[in-house]
Enzyme design. Structure first.
Site, short mmCIF file in Angstrom:
data_model
loop_
_atom_site.label_atom_id
_atom_site.label_comp_id
_atom_site.label_asym_id
_atom_site.label_seq_id
_atom_site.Cartn_x
_atom_site.Cartn_y
_atom_site.Cartn_z
N ARG A 161 13.97 58.36 57.76
CA ARG A 161 13.46 56.97 57.48
C ARG A 161 12.36 56.74 58.47
O ARG A 161 12.95 55.50 59.12
CB ARG A 161 15.09 56.93 57.54
CG ARG A 161 16.23 56.78 56.72
CD ARG A 161 16.17 56.44 55.53
NE ARG A 161 17.53 57.22 54.97
CZ ARG A 161 17.21 58.03 54.15
NH1 ARG A 161 16.28 58.44 53.81
NH2 ARG A 161 18.94 58.47 53.27
N SER A 235 21.53 50.78 52.86
CA SER A 235 21.77 51.10 53.86
C SER A 235 21.16 50.37 55.15
O SER A 235 20.24 50.11 55.28
CB SER A 235 21.70 52.70 54.74
OG SER A 235 21.98 53.36 53.63
N GLU A 331 18.28 49.97 58.96
CA GLU A 331 16.58 50.29 58.59
C GLU A 331 15.61 49.85 58.30
O GLU A 331 14.70 50.19 57.79
CB GLU A 331 17.69 51.06 57.28
CG GLU A 331 16.78 52.55 56.57
CD GLU A 331 17.44 52.54 55.68
OE1 GLU A 331 18.06 54.42 56.32
OE2 GLU A 331 17.04 53.44 54.03
#
Ligand code: FAD
Ligand code: NAP
Length: 341
Positions: A161, A235, A331
């Site tokens: 990520r 998320s 995130e």
């Protein structure tokens, strides 16, 4: 290039947060960038589909919407193709396009919302596959030098990520196209246990390209809150990557904590498990909630503000820190302008 002043951003973020931009500029061709006013990272923002962004405040300056389209096969051999994709192409439609033509490599990434240009930003990943496994290079406009740059996959520094685009000063690069290497001969990537189980459940039990694509879509529809029904950005926290010593201490205290070997950075542990074991699944405050369907997802239950979501995120971080001594990292891109309330 389209220019519109004082625009609502409500329809441009999947959280459904009410926010405004001083100006929205839609970039439709690479030439548009030559006459664009420039980007001030303190006041302006680049936006794709808005599925990984939280507006804590309004954007006082310009929101640049990247809508450069086009999918073109620019190279081909017996093994595969080299595909050039405009940053404004819808990611899931690109996956569907490739599966329909028998080109494989991105089928596990079906149904990820957003546009192709944002995919390198966090090296999108799902069901055991990351963009890194197919990315050839990225073409971007560098606001610092007012010039085009081509970054190879290695130069993109793709990680879990993560990428050079997250590490660079915010919005330094506006990605205009990406190049992908897709395969003509399909090998199913089904090491991810949930996906293998879903394929076994299907009536045919076959694991062809279209089967994997369909199984991923079924799983996602079952498990994830749909932003069209309830606002969210997927998320909200990354799964923490822990150094070995810290992981061992935690494992000794909490042997049930799910974990996966992540190679060099250490061990990846389940952020959802940490949140659930702080009794926060379903927790709600001011219309911002930890999804009762999926503890990693924060949701807008109706008309909460971006600040409500951000305060909830901070509460979750504090509780997980106090209970487990682990820092959860958000995130999505958090947009906050100091002078705007
Ligand atoms: P945006 O939200 O518009 O932007 C995200 C960031 O990228 C911002 O910092 C923005 O400034 C920057 N950016 C956007 N376009 C450009 C560009 N052209 N050039 C430079 N910077 C740019 N992510 C995963 O990795 N895996 C998943 O499985 C996944 N599932 C999701 C499920 C749901 C229901 C939701 C809502 C989100 C999910 N996400 C997932 C997160 C998100 O969809 C991805 O990160 C996606 O790539 C974001 O694309 P976007 O166009 O919406 O980006
Ligand atoms: P899941 O299958 O219930 O798994 C929960 C978590 O466990 C995931 O975050 C996943 O990490 C990890 N995991 C499970 N099996 C793993 C394995 N074999 N190896 C390494 N890690 C494993 O997950 P889910 O929430 O329904 O999501 C399914 C997939 O879609 C996951 O890959 C997830 O990342 C992705 N997804 C991402 C977002 C987002 O916004 N980023 C949103 C929804 C779904 P990873 O996250 O590292 O895969």
């Amino acid at each position: 290039m389209k220019v519109a002043e004082n625009q609502a951003l409500d329809q441009l973020n999947t959280f459904g947060i009410s926010a405004r931009a001083g100006m929205v500029i839609t970039i439709e061709t690479e030439e548009d960038l030559l006459s664009a006013p420039g980007l001030d990272p303190a006041r302006d923002l680049l936006l794709g589909g808005g599925s990984n962004v939280l507006f804590v405040t309004d954007v006082p300056g310009i929101v640049y919407l990247n809508r450069i389209r086009g999918i073109e096969i620019i190279g081909e051999d017996r093994e595969g193709i080299l595909l050039e994709v405009g940053a404004g192409e819808n990611w899931h439609e690109l996956v569907t396009w490739s599966v329909a033509r028998g080109f494989s490599g991105i089928e596990n990434l079906a149904l990820i919302p957003g546009l192709a240009g944002a995919a390198p930003m966090q090296n999108i990943g799902a069901y055991g596959v990351e963009l890194a496994s197919v990315l050839d290079s990225v073409t971007a406009w560098d606001w610092h030098t007012a010039n085009w740059v081509v970054l190879s996959r290695q130069q993109c520094l793709l990680g879990y990520r993560d990428s050079v685009f997250k590490a660079a000063p915010p919005d330094r690069y506006l990605i205009t196209s990406i190049r992908l290497i897709l395969k003509k001969h399909f090998t199913a990537q089904v090491a991810y246990s949930g996906l293998a189980a879903e394929l076994e459940k299907s009536s045919t039990g076959s694991t062809g390209l279209a089967d994997v694509y369909a199984a991923v879509i079924r799983l996602r529809r079952q498990k994830l809150p749909d932003p069209a029904v309830i606002g969210n950005a997927g998320s909200f926290f990354k799964n923490p990557l822990l150094p070995t010593a810290l992981y061992q201490q935690l494992h000794d205290r909490f042997p049930a904590l799910p974990s996966w070997d992540a190679g060099d950075p250490g061990t990846k542990v389940s952020a959802a498990w940490l949140i659930e074991h702080c009794d926060l699944k379903g927790f709600e405050k001011n219309g911002a909630a930890v999804s009762s369907q999926h503890a990693l997802v924060l949701v807008n239950q109706g008309h909460c503000s971006g600040l409500d979501i951000w305060e909830l995120a901070q509460l979750v971080q504090a509780r997980v820190w106090d209970t487990f001594g682990v820092r959860l990292e958000p995130e999505p891109r958090i947009f906050r302008h100091a002078d705007v309330s």
